[in-house]
Structures are given as C-alpha cells and as structure tokens.
Scaffold this motif. Sequence first.
Motif, PDB file in Angstrom:
ATOM      1  N   HIS A 222       0.842  -1.208   0.000  1.00 13.82           N
ATOM      2  CA  HIS A 222       0.000   0.000   0.000  1.00 13.82           C
ATOM      3  C   HIS A 222       0.879   1.261   0.000  1.00 13.82           C
ATOM      4  O   HIS A 222       0.620   2.218  -0.733  1.00 13.82           O
ATOM      5  N   ILE A 223       1.932   1.235   0.818  1.00 12.45           N
ATOM      6  CA  ILE A 223       2.844   2.398   0.879  1.00 12.45           C
ATOM      7  C   ILE A 223       3.536   2.615  -0.475  1.00 12.45           C
ATOM      8  O   ILE A 223       3.715   3.747  -0.934  1.00 12.45           O
ATOM      9  N   LYS A 224       3.906   1.508  -1.115  1.00 17.16           N
ATOM     10  CA  LYS A 224       4.644   1.608  -2.385  1.00 17.16           C
ATOM     11  C   LYS A 224       3.891   2.396  -3.453  1.00 17.16           C
ATOM     12  O   LYS A 224       4.498   2.984  -4.354  1.00 17.16           O
ATOM     13  N   VAL A 225       2.568   2.377  -3.314  1.00 15.36           N
ATOM     14  CA  VAL A 225       1.749   3.077  -4.320  1.00 15.36           C
ATOM     15  C   VAL A 225       2.064   4.582  -4.365  1.00 15.36           C
ATOM     16  O   VAL A 225       1.834   5.240  -5.377  1.00 15.36           O
ATOM     17  N   HIS A 226       2.649   5.134  -3.290  1.00 15.60           N
ATOM     18  CA  HIS A 226       2.791   6.601  -3.236  1.00 15.60           C
ATOM     19  C   HIS A 226       3.628   7.155  -4.379  1.00 15.60           C
ATOM     20  O   HIS A 226       3.424   8.299  -4.788  1.00 15.60           O
ATOM     21  N   VAL A 227       4.560   6.376  -4.918  1.00 13.22           N
ATOM     22  CA  VAL A 227       5.398   6.939  -5.988  1.00 13.22           C
ATOM     23  C   VAL A 227       4.594   7.164  -7.274  1.00 13.22           C
ATOM     24  O   VAL A 227       4.751   8.197  -7.932  1.00 13.22           O
ATOM     25  N   MET A 228       3.738   6.188  -7.578  1.00 11.83           N
ATOM     26  CA  MET A 228       2.956   6.349  -8.811  1.00 11.83           C
ATOM     27  C   MET A 228       1.792   7.318  -8.629  1.00 11.83           C
ATOM     28  O   MET A 228       1.459   8.080  -9.532  1.00 11.83           O
ATOM     29  N   LEU A 229       1.236   7.287  -7.420  1.00  8.82           N
ATOM     30  CA  LEU A 229       0.146   8.227  -7.144  1.00  8.82           C
ATOM     31  C   LEU A 229       0.691   9.668  -7.201  1.00  8.82           C
ATOM     32  O   LEU A 229       0.064  10.552  -7.788  1.00  8.82           O
ATOM     33  N   GLY A 230       1.867   9.865  -6.631  1.00  6.89           N
ATOM     34  CA  GLY A 230       2.490  11.193  -6.646  1.00  6.89           C
ATOM     35  C   GLY A 230       2.688  11.669  -8.077  1.00  6.89           C
ATOM     36  O   GLY A 230       2.374  12.807  -8.428  1.00  6.89           O
ATOM     37  N   GLU A 231       3.197  10.762  -8.901  1.00  6.82           N
ATOM     38  CA  GLU A 231       3.420  11.128 -10.306  1.00  6.82           C
ATOM     39  C   GLU A 231       2.090  11.515 -10.961  1.00  6.82           C
ATOM     40  O   GLU A 231       2.014  12.490 -11.704  1.00  6.82           O
ATOM     41  N   ARG A 232       1.044  10.748 -10.651  1.00 10.36           N
ATOM     42  CA  ARG A 232      -0.256  11.030 -11.272  1.00 10.36           C
ATOM     43  C   ARG A 232      -0.833  12.358 -10.783  1.00 10.36           C
ATOM     44  O   ARG A 232      -1.402  13.117 -11.551  1.00 10.36           O
ATOM     45  N   ILE A 233      -0.656  12.645  -9.494  1.00  9.53           N
ATOM     46  CA  ILE A 233      -1.178  13.917  -8.960  1.00  9.53           C
ATOM     47  C   ILE A 233      -0.470  15.098  -9.626  1.00  9.53           C
ATOM     48  O   ILE A 233      -1.090  16.083 -10.008  1.00  9.53           O
ATOM     49  N   LEU A 234       0.841  14.959  -9.803  1.00  7.13           N
ATOM     50  CA  LEU A 234       1.632  16.104 -10.275  1.00  7.13           C
ATOM     51  C   LEU A 234       1.680  16.252 -11.796  1.00  7.13           C
ATOM     52  O   LEU A 234       1.946  17.345 -12.292  1.00  7.13           O
ATOM     53  N   ALA A 235       1.429  15.165 -12.514  1.00  2.00           N
ATOM     54  CA  ALA A 235       1.638  15.191 -13.967  1.00  2.00           C
ATOM     55  C   ALA A 235       0.960  16.379 -14.668  1.00  2.00           C
ATOM     56  O   ALA A 235       1.608  17.075 -15.454  1.00  2.00           O
ATOM     57  N   PRO A 236      -0.310  16.671 -14.378  1.00  4.02           N
ATOM     58  CA  PRO A 236      -0.937  17.791 -15.098  1.00  4.02           C
ATOM     59  C   PRO A 236      -0.338  19.135 -14.721  1.00  4.02           C
ATOM     60  O   PRO A 236      -0.375  20.097 -15.486  1.00  4.02           O
ATOM     61  N   PHE A 237       0.262  19.206 -13.556  1.00  3.15           N
ATOM     62  CA  PHE A 237       0.763  20.445 -12.976  1.00  3.15           C
ATOM     63  C   PHE A 237       2.207  20.700 -13.430  1.00  3.15           C
ATOM     64  O   PHE A 237       2.666  21.830 -13.493  1.00  3.15           O
ATOM     65  N   LEU A 238       2.905  19.630 -13.778  1.00  5.55           N
ATOM     66  CA  LEU A 238       4.332  19.748 -14.086  1.00  5.55           C
ATOM     67  C   LEU A 238       4.677  19.229 -15.476  1.00  5.55           C
ATOM     68  O   LEU A 238       5.701  18.589 -15.667  1.00  5.55           O
ATOM     69  N   THR A 239       3.821  19.560 -16.450  1.00  2.59           N
ATOM     70  CA  THR A 239       4.084  19.068 -17.804  1.00  2.59           C
ATOM     71  C   THR A 239       5.436  19.556 -18.322  1.00  2.59           C
ATOM     72  O   THR A 239       6.065  18.901 -19.133  1.00  2.59           O
ATOM     73  N   GLU A 240       5.873  20.725 -17.819  1.00  2.00           N
ATOM     74  CA  GLU A 240       7.136  21.282 -18.307  1.00  2.00           C
ATOM     75  C   GLU A 240       8.346  20.801 -17.492  1.00  2.00           C
ATOM     76  O   GLU A 240       9.458  21.213 -17.771  1.00  2.00           O
ATOM     77  N   SER A 241       8.103  20.024 -16.465  1.00  2.00           N
ATOM     78  CA  SER A 241       9.226  19.573 -15.623  1.00  2.00           C
ATOM     79  C   SER A 241       9.250  18.054 -15.488  1.00  2.00           C
ATOM     80  O   SER A 241       9.043  17.524 -14.397  1.00  2.00           O
ATOM     81  N   PRO A 242       9.517  17.356 -16.593  1.00  2.00           N
ATOM     82  CA  PRO A 242       9.488  15.889 -16.526  1.00  2.00           C
ATOM     83  C   PRO A 242      10.479  15.328 -15.514  1.00  2.00           C
ATOM     84  O   PRO A 242      10.232  14.265 -14.948  1.00  2.00           O
TER      85      PRO A 242
END
Length: 334
Positions: A222-242
Amino acid sequence: MVDDDAQVRSALVRVIESQGLECLEAASGADALDVLRIQGEVPVCISDIYMPEMDGVTFLREALRLYPDMAIIMLTGVAEVTTAVECLQLGALDYISKPVLIDEVRARLQKALEKRELILQNRFYQQHLESRVGELDRRNKQSLINGVQMLVHALEAKDAYTSGHSARVSRYAVKTAVRLGYTGDRLEAIRLGGELHDIGKIGTREAILNKPGPLTMDEFEHIKVHVMLGERILAPFLTESPSVLRIVRSHHERMDGGGFPDGLRGDAIPPEARLVAVVDAFDAMTTNRAYRPSRTPPEAVEELRQCAGLHFDPDVVEAFQAAFPDVAALPLHV
Ligand SMILES: [Fe+2]
C-alpha cells in the motif's frame, strides 16, 4: 549637418531649418563628434563623405558606435556609388547624391525621421513585450512554488513525520546536486523534486503512515503506491518539468534492481531520482520515525557507504559526503 564645404553646409542648414527643425553644424567628422559629445544624440545627421581630418565613413562608424539609434544620411558624389553602398552596409540609413536637390533633401530627411521613429517604436514594443513576458514567467514560477507549498502542507497535515522531511530532503539534494555539477533548470528540478518526492503519501492510510511497528506485506504494498500516485497527482501540474516527475516516480528504485515501482537497475534509473534516493534515505535514517528511533548522522553516512553500488549510486553518496563534510552539523534544521 556635416560638410567641410561651408557653402553647401549653410545651404543645407537653411533647408533643414525651413522644415521647422533645429540644425547643428560641423566642418569635419571629428568636429561632428565633438558637437555630439556636447549636445548629445541627435535624431538625424547628414554627412559628406570626403572631408579633411576625419572622413564621412570613419565618422559614420564612430557615430553609430556611440549613438546606434542615430539616422545618418550620407552625401555622395555621382562617382561614389561603391562608397555609398559601403556606407549603407555600415548602417547609414540613406544617401543623397550630389549635386543636392532641395526637394530631395526634404523628402529624404522626412523619410529618415519616420524610419527612425518606427525603429524606436518597434524596439520599445519589443522591450516592453519582453519585460511583460518576463513578468508573466516570474508569476507563473511563483504560482508553481505556491502550489508546491500547498501540496507539501497538505501532506504534512496528515503525516507528522514528513513535517520538515520534504524541506530537508530538498536542501540535501540541492547541495549534493551542486557537487555533481547541476545548475539552472536542472538544479531547480532537484529542489522541487526534493520537496515533492513523497507527495503521493497523501493517498496513504494514516494508520499505516504512523504505524509504530514493522509493516505487513500488504501494508508495504500500500505504501509503495505513493510513488505512482504522486506522479499522477503532479503530472498535469508539471508538464514542463518531466525530471521532477521522474524523481517522484523513481526515488525508491535501487541500483541492484531491487527497488520499486519499476525495478530499474543502475543507469536505467534517472540520475535525478538516484540523487534524491540517497538524501531521502539519509534523512529517513536520521529522523525519528513512528516505527524506530533515529540513527546518528555518522551511522547513517556509514550505512549509505555500505549500500553504495547495491542500493545507492556511489557517485551520489560521494557527492553527498563532499557536500556535507561536517557530519556533526547534521541533520539540517529547517
Ligand atoms: Fe518516498
């Protein structure tokens, strides 16, 4: 009006003044430069080419070097077409052939004034636009930073341990990155990535975040999910900062391929994520967590060294040590 021939000069001065313009006179290029030095830049200058002391071409070069916006019209003899072309190439706005016709002088003068006005206006708009764009860019960056702060505070409200963790990881990461030669936007990405690397823990259950004992397999999954969830939360916000997104996704990868979420190995792990992995581990080890007391900074550094190559990128471990040679001064307080 620059001409060594006093008759031509005064005739032209009269023409210019009859246009309602003020006119200064000089008998050579050197004279003209003196006049300009005293009076300051003038909008338009008409200069003869063949003059004693300093000829028109030398004057043209020097005048444009000192006053790049001045419109300069050259007076040329019929046989001097090559020189006239050379003058245009050097930046003269126009040339008038001798013998001079009054109407032609009037028309060219008018044209030169208009052309100069256009050039200046253009420059003004361009500079204005540049500063406006710069201002918008600054505001955009500020909103991004505010957004990042908002997310970090949201996570910290939920997980007491992360309070300060993100800020410390960011500071450790930036200093280590500088050692590794990061600058400019790449360094900024490290700073942001450090702040945001664990943002996906917003989605982790509090009971698990604050569990005092070791985690079960399910809880760890369950904890491991945080890396992918984080990426999903931020992706629309950080399109210019891959690279910030790469840090968030890959900061739990291990050099030997035993990490998550992708089990990447060695160089396949993005370098910025390898960097944050080291400083993240250091901060985790030197901070009291729910499930175990902290280690001392020297113990933590020793652990990083032991695990270099297996778990951590050895170059990053080395850079981290070089960036923080005084282990006794750690951990950082933010
Ligand atoms: Fe993490």
